[in-house]
Design a protein around this motif. Structure first.
Motif, PDB file in Angstrom:
ATOM      1  N   GLU A  29       0.849  -1.199   0.000  1.00 31.97           N
ATOM      2  CA  GLU A  29       0.000   0.000   0.000  1.00 31.97           C
ATOM      3  C   GLU A  29       0.883   1.246   0.000  1.00 31.97           C
ATOM      4  O   GLU A  29       2.014   1.227   0.469  1.00 31.97           O
ATOM      5  CB  GLU A  29      -0.995   0.005   1.162  1.00 31.97           C
ATOM      6  N   ARG A  30       0.308   2.313  -0.520  1.00 32.76           N
ATOM      7  CA  ARG A  30       1.079   3.549  -0.678  1.00 32.76           C
ATOM      8  C   ARG A  30       1.442   4.152   0.671  1.00 32.76           C
ATOM      9  O   ARG A  30       0.654   4.122   1.607  1.00 32.76           O
ATOM     10  CB  ARG A  30       0.257   4.565  -1.493  1.00 32.76           C
ATOM     11  N   THR A  73      -0.088  -3.848  -9.191  1.00 33.74           N
ATOM     12  CA  THR A  73      -1.172  -3.358 -10.050  1.00 33.74           C
ATOM     13  C   THR A  73      -2.476  -4.000  -9.616  1.00 33.74           C
ATOM     14  O   THR A  73      -3.512  -3.353  -9.523  1.00 33.74           O
ATOM     15  CB  THR A  73      -0.877  -3.686 -11.530  1.00 33.74           C
ATOM     16  N   ASN A 118      -3.849  -2.545  -6.563  1.00 38.81           N
ATOM     17  CA  ASN A 118      -4.086  -1.101  -6.732  1.00 38.81           C
ATOM     18  C   ASN A 118      -3.183  -0.217  -5.875  1.00 38.81           C
ATOM     19  O   ASN A 118      -3.634   0.739  -5.242  1.00 38.81           O
ATOM     20  CB  ASN A 118      -5.552  -0.753  -6.442  1.00 38.81           C
ATOM     21  N   ALA A 119      -1.902  -0.576  -5.871  1.00 40.08           N
ATOM     22  CA  ALA A 119      -0.957   0.241  -5.119  1.00 40.08           C
ATOM     23  C   ALA A 119       0.075   0.905  -6.032  1.00 40.08           C
ATOM     24  O   ALA A 119       0.515   2.025  -5.755  1.00 40.08           O
ATOM     25  CB  ALA A 119      -0.252  -0.609  -4.069  1.00 40.08           C
ATOM     26  N   LYS A 121      -2.308   3.399 -13.241  1.00 39.75           N
ATOM     27  CA  LYS A 121      -3.261   4.388 -12.734  1.00 39.75           C
ATOM     28  C   LYS A 121      -2.796   4.974 -11.398  1.00 39.75           C
ATOM     29  O   LYS A 121      -2.835   6.188 -11.184  1.00 39.75           O
ATOM     30  CB  LYS A 121      -4.639   3.746 -12.564  1.00 39.75           C
ATOM     31  N   GLU A 122      -2.331   4.110 -10.499  1.00 33.54           N
ATOM     32  CA  GLU A 122      -1.907   4.611  -9.178  1.00 33.54           C
ATOM     33  C   GLU A 122      -0.680   5.503  -9.300  1.00 33.54           C
ATOM     34  O   GLU A 122      -0.528   6.461  -8.540  1.00 33.54           O
ATOM     35  CB  GLU A 122      -1.623   3.436  -8.231  1.00 33.54           C
ATOM     36  N   VAL A 127      -1.988   8.890 -10.321  1.00 31.44           N
ATOM     37  CA  VAL A 127      -2.617   9.589  -9.193  1.00 31.44           C
ATOM     38  C   VAL A 127      -1.551  10.090  -8.214  1.00 31.44           C
ATOM     39  O   VAL A 127      -1.584  11.245  -7.768  1.00 31.44           O
ATOM     40  CB  VAL A 127      -3.622   8.652  -8.463  1.00 31.44           C
ATOM     41  N   LEU A 128      -0.575   9.226  -7.928  1.00 29.20           N
ATOM     42  CA  LEU A 128       0.469   9.617  -6.970  1.00 29.20           C
ATOM     43  C   LEU A 128       1.321  10.758  -7.516  1.00 29.20           C
ATOM     44  O   LEU A 128       1.632  11.713  -6.787  1.00 29.20           O
ATOM     45  CB  LEU A 128       1.353   8.406  -6.631  1.00 29.20           C
ATOM     46  N   GLU A 150     -11.198  -5.423  -3.555  1.00 27.23           N
ATOM     47  CA  GLU A 150     -10.360  -4.403  -2.899  1.00 27.23           C
ATOM     48  C   GLU A 150     -10.112  -4.658  -1.411  1.00 27.23           C
ATOM     49  O   GLU A 150      -9.829  -3.734  -0.664  1.00 27.23           O
ATOM     50  CB  GLU A 150     -10.950  -2.994  -3.096  1.00 27.23           C
ATOM     51  N   TYR A 157     -12.133   9.654  -1.928  1.00 26.46           N
ATOM     52  CA  TYR A 157     -10.712   9.272  -2.051  1.00 26.46           C
ATOM     53  C   TYR A 157      -9.872  10.475  -2.488  1.00 26.46           C
ATOM     54  O   TYR A 157      -8.818  10.759  -1.912  1.00 26.46           O
ATOM     55  CB  TYR A 157     -10.611   8.119  -3.058  1.00 26.46           C
TER      56      TYR A 157
END
Lengths: 224, 146
Positions: free
Chosen positions: A5-6, A32, A35-36, A40-41, A44-45, A128, B88
């Motif tokens: 996780e982020r 992936t 979702n970390a 896409k992540e 976003v990050l 999730e 989120y």
């Protein structure tokens, strides 16, 4: 798969202090799926970090790239050209901790930092939601327990039956967690093998887990 | 600066309800602040956190995601997904030092033209109170000059 996780943005900003041109590298493997650290992540990050740095009055340039896997050296070499051409001062890896270590070993002129916390080897409970299923002890014995792992899934890692905190099939440590010994007993009963649980077993040999330094697996027949 | 501040708000509107409501508000000759720029989406479930973050990063003062009433989504649960994604993004913006009130979710029925006008007014007032997006180029330049 590996579940990660982020890290909090604040912690990542502290790592990035002093760097103005950074490559954020994702991984299309396990992170992936959880979702970390996928494409896409990473997007976003990168956006969140750019926003945060602009708010601090110290804008940062963050390029994004996602490798097929970061746990294979041949994919890490895809980073050579961008690092040579773009002059990044730091690489932030959004992979399990194998990724940043490979990158650090390959490139000695750039700082390398992890964007994720690697949590555990796990599986999906529901969409999730992930839980730990394996502690990689190196000597699997789940056949003795109806195919379920008490080392990982018993909060206390008990190998000889439940503690007194098992209540209604749930664990006293966290009520949402199933008591694995309840599940083991039920399953062994259904299999007609409860007697097997009564057999005395020697203490588990943990040498496959801790001793001997870095663990390694070699397939001699396939090595080049 | 704040006296002349006219917020720029991007609204991602679902084609089945909020977009129709915006259209209806126009047909009903209802006046609402012109600050809200509508982006048509097939469902708010299509709105990705990255769409919202990039919109803020590129200088919009506010973003609203406007979907169907809960339980009325054409795709059953797109608006519920959108609500979670908006929450989120709000958490991420908080972490990054940007006010989370700049992003908001609305649920407006296709027949509710006045509801859309009210949402547009409410969002504009919220953003006007917050002031310009600190990330807009104009704001950054003015801060540097100060």
């Amino acid at each position: 798969m590996i579940i990660a996780e982020r890290k909090p943005i604040k912690e990542l900003l502290e790592m990035l202090a002093g760097h103005d041109k950074v490559l954020l590298v994702g991984c299309k493997g396990c992170v992936t799926v959880c979702n970390a650290g996928g494409v896409k992540e990473v997007g976003v990050l990168a956006s969140a970090l750019r926003i945060a740095r602009r708010r601090q009055g110290r804008p940062i340039e963050i390029d994004e790239m996602t490798l097929d896997r970061q746990c294979e050296p041949e994919f890490i070499s895809w980073l050579e050209e961008p690092i040579r051409e773009k002059g990044y001062t730091a690489i932030m890896s959004a992979a399990c901790s194998v990724g940043p270590q490979y990158i650090a070993e390959r490139f000695d002129k750039v700082a390398v930092m992890p964007a994720l916390n690697t949590k555990f080897i796990g599986g999906t409970l529901e969409h999730e939601v992930w839980a730990e299923f394996c502690r990689a002890c190196g000597n699997c014995g789940i056949h003795n327990f109806g195919g379920l792992c008490p080392i990982t899934r018993c909060s206390k890692g008990l190998l000889h039956g439940p503690c007194a905190g098992s209540s209604g099939g749930k664990c006293e440590v966290r009520p949402e967690v199933d008591c694995i010994w309840h599940l083991i007993y039920t399953r062994m009963k259904n299999l007609g093998q409860v007697e097997k649980l009564k057999a005395l077993k020697p203490a588990k040999d943990w040498s496959s887990y801790w001793s001997g330094g870095v663990r390694r697996v070699v397939r001699e027949d396939l090595t080049l | 600066m704040s006296e002349n501040f006219e917020p720029r708000i991007v609204a991602f509107c679902c084609q089945y309800c909020s977009y129709a409501a915006a259209d209806l508000a126009g047909s009903m000759r209802l006046s609402y602040p012109p600050n809200v720029k509508v982006v048509l989406v097939p469902c708010t479930g299509r709105v990705d956190p990255l769409h919202i973050l990039r919109t803020i990063e590129d200088g919009a003062d506010g973003v609203c995601v406007a979907g169907c009433l809960e339980g009325d989504c054409h795709f059953l649960e797109g608006n519920f997904k959108a609500r979670k994604r908006v929450a989120y993004v709000q958490r991420i913006l908080n972490e990054a030092g940007v006010e989370d009130a700049r992003v908001r979710m609305f649920n407006i029925a296709a027949s509710d033209g006045p509801g859309f006008a009210e949402a547009a007014r409410m969002m504009t007032e919220t953003i006007r109170a917050l002031g310009p997006n600190p990330l807009s180029t104009k704001t950054e330049k003015m801060t540097e000059e100060l």
